[in-house]
Design an enzyme around this catalytic site. Structure first.
Site, PDB file in Angstrom:
ATOM      1  CG  ASP A  90      -1.964   1.066   1.134  1.00 18.52           C
ATOM      2  OD1 ASP A  90      -2.091   1.685   0.061  1.00 18.52           O
ATOM      3  OD2 ASP A  90      -2.650   1.303   2.139  1.00 18.52           O
ATOM      4  N   GLY A  92       0.689   4.230   1.324  1.00 22.16           N
ATOM      5  CA  GLY A  92       0.925   5.052   2.506  1.00 22.16           C
ATOM      6  C   GLY A  92       0.070   6.298   2.572  1.00 22.16           C
ATOM      7  CG  ASP A 277      -6.121  -4.299   3.482  1.00 18.69           C
ATOM      8  OD1 ASP A 277      -6.818  -3.691   2.650  1.00 18.69           O
ATOM      9  OD2 ASP A 277      -5.634  -3.747   4.485  1.00 18.69           O
TER      10      ASP A 277
END
Ligand SMILES: [Zn+2]
Length: 382
Positions: A90, A92, A277
């Site tokens: 990912d 951020g 997720d």
């Protein structure tokens, strides 16, 4: 490489597919354990692998600060963690907005002060791609701006427009650098990683549509939906998500970021989401919570009924329970111990083994849930 649709439900929008990365084939719908800092808390990479996972998530925001680029110039993330399968990183964006105490956002990127030592760090769309290429991950995410659900309509509009601008800058960097690096790659020669765009736009169907159309025009390998389940009333999420999914190309993977509870995952799969997720299974494990499927859970999921119970290992009623947390589907080492013993480890000793075994148990619950959903789709039962 990329996403291949294998089966489509007749009753709902649910779909089963294969996501082919440069390391392996991931069967979808799938759940990714969250290894934010390069570790899924309390469990080892072999624990994750033993459960059956072959795709995990790590995070640029954290890895960029520690251990940082100097280490990753020499050692890629797979070798560092000794994880042989796929990794999605990912970008951020979400962490910059949720964690950084100081931050300044401009069209060129996000400047924030490090949680660790307070130094100023600048994340640009280009740098985020370069760093992920350095990590050698399989699925890269573009830098996005994820506003709070309390933001004004103007802030939400500005955030999705900036996300589109950053996505085009990220895509250019990726197209320029990734092919050259793939040619030199010794592990998976000539195979490009996948690049996903992130749809923003808050709870506005209008903004979500424009954000998605912007990204589709750039042609990403997958489309992620960010900025949902960030504190807004849940009932407001579903119609917006359903609408956005209806406009998303069926030939690309769809990833709902940060979701969710087991029943939310079932609901989102029925709307056509492929990837998830969430920190919930390991976080609940650390806090003494564990999931158990009810009897005939596959039928219950198919008929839309409640299919699991959640228990708290700290409860007094478990003090003399010699049975395992589960004696049907869970074949992992967590269920070789009795509940009374696990409770003792957790309550009296605050023993790390209890955190590990409860986390393994919950991650196996999520793995089994997604596997069951895939079976139900292929059997045309949901
Ligand atoms: Zn178990």
């Amino acid at each position: 490489m990329g996403f291949k649709l294998i089966g489509q439900s007749k009753k709902t929008q649910a779909r089963a597919g294969i996501l082919r990365t440069r390391h392996n084939d991931v069967l979808t719908p799938c759940f990714m354990p969250v290894a934010t800092h390069g570790v899924v808390k309390h469990v080892s990479m072999s624990d994750i692998k033993r459960i059956g996972y072959n795709l995990i998530l790590a995070n640029v925001y954290h890895l960029y600060q520690k251990p940082g680029a100097p280490l990753f110039k020499k050692i890629n993330l797979h070798d560092f963690m000794q994880w042989p399968d796929s990794i999605l990183t990912d970008s951020g964006g979400y962490q910059v907005f949720s964690l950084a105490k100081f931050r300044k956002i401009t069209d060129t990127g996000a400047i924030f002060s490090s949680e660790i030592d307070g130094r100023k760090i600048e994340l640009t769309p280009q740098e985020v791609i370069k760093f992920q290429l350095m990590l050698h991950t399989d699925i890269l995410m573009v830098l996005d701006e994820c506003p709070s659900f309390k933001s004004s309509v103007y802030e939400i509009a500005a955030a999705f427009r900036r996300t589109s601008l950053w996505a085009s800058m990220a895509k250019q960097t990726f197209d320029k650098l990734a092919p050259g690096l793939a040619l030199k790659d010794k592990v998976t020669p000539k195979q490009l990683p996948l690049l996903f765009g992130i749809v923003q736009g808050g709870l506005s169907t209008h903004f979500r549509r424009i954000s998605l159309e912007d990204l589709i025009s750039m042609d990403f390998d997958g489309y992620a939906f960010g900025g949902f389940f960030v504190g807004e009333p849940e009932e407001k999420v579903w119609p917006v998500l359903e609408y956005t999914l209806s406009l998303t190309p069926t030939t690309r993977a769809r990833y709902l970021m940060g979701a969710g509870k087991p029943e939310q995952i079932v609901k989102a799969v029925k709307l056509g989401v492929d990837m998830f997720d969430c920190v919930i299974p390991s976080r609940n494990g650390r806090h003494g919570g564990y999931y158990v499927f009810r009897q005939n859970y596959k039928k219950l999921i198919a008929s839309g009924k409640m299919f699991y119970d959640m228990y708290d290992i700290r409860r007094r009623k478990f003090i003399y329970n010699l049975g395992p947390m589960d004696d049907t589907y869970c074949q992992q080492e967590c269920c070789l111990s009795s509940i009374t013993y696990l409770r003792y480890l957790y309550n009296n000793l605050h023993e790390g083994l209890a955190y590990r075994l409860l986390s393994i148990h919950n991650l196996n619950f999520y793995y089994t849930l997604l596997k069951t959903l895939r079976e139900l789709i292929l059997e045309k039962k949901i």
